[in-house]
Design a protein around this motif. Structure first.
Motif: not given
Length: 151
Positions: A8-31
């Motif tokens: 499913p699109a939003h399977p439950v239950p989650f055992t963990g969810v992690w989110r981080f942001t990055a600038p939309a620049v080439d260096a963010s791909v390998p990072q």
């Protein structure tokens, strides 16, 4: 992108969810790729080598697409990893309103196959992927795959 009923699109239950942001620049791909790999190792997520390789390739493709196609309207992107008991879901969110579709294979083209590759890796693993709009008018492109399969 193709959607299947197996995960499913939003399977439950989650055992963990992690989110981080990055600038939309080439260096963010390998990072982003390194950050996801390191997170999965730290959390001891039971993704085998083949599944891990597929997930990291998907992250690379999705972040690359956000950098190349959305940066003008979305100077920042978000990567999310959600883990359930039997599956893993990775997604990349940006603020650009354009909702892409996986392109068909055109062997004469040298690019433009990233979402097709994401769709194929996900399908081969028995998972599903899709694009969803955000409340703010952007989009989230995600792929979910079960553990124990080889992408």
């Amino acid at each position: 992108m193709e959607s299947r009923e197996t995960v499913p699109a939003h399977p439950v239950p989650f055992t963990g969810v992690w989110r981080f942001t990055a600038p939309a620049v080439d260096a963010s791909v390998p990072q982003a790729r390194r950050a996801v790999r390191d997170l999965l190792e730290r959390q001891r997520v039971p993704a085998g080598d083949d599944l891990l390789h597929g997930l990291l390739l998907i992250v690379s493709e999705l972040v690359t697409n956000a950098v190349r196609h959305a940066a003008v309207l979305s100077p920042e992107l978000a990567v999310e990893v959600a883990v359930g008991a039997e599956w893993i879901r990775v997604s990349v969110e940006d603020d650009h309103p354009y909702r892409p579709t996986a392109l068909v294979t055109d062997h004469a083209q040298t690019g433009g196959r990233g979402l097709l590759l994401v769709r194929e890796i996900t399908a081969e693993a028995g998972g599903t992927c899709d694009v969803a709009h955000t409340a703010g008018g952007g989009k989230i492109i995600w792929a979910a795959m079960p553990f124990g399969t080889v992408p």
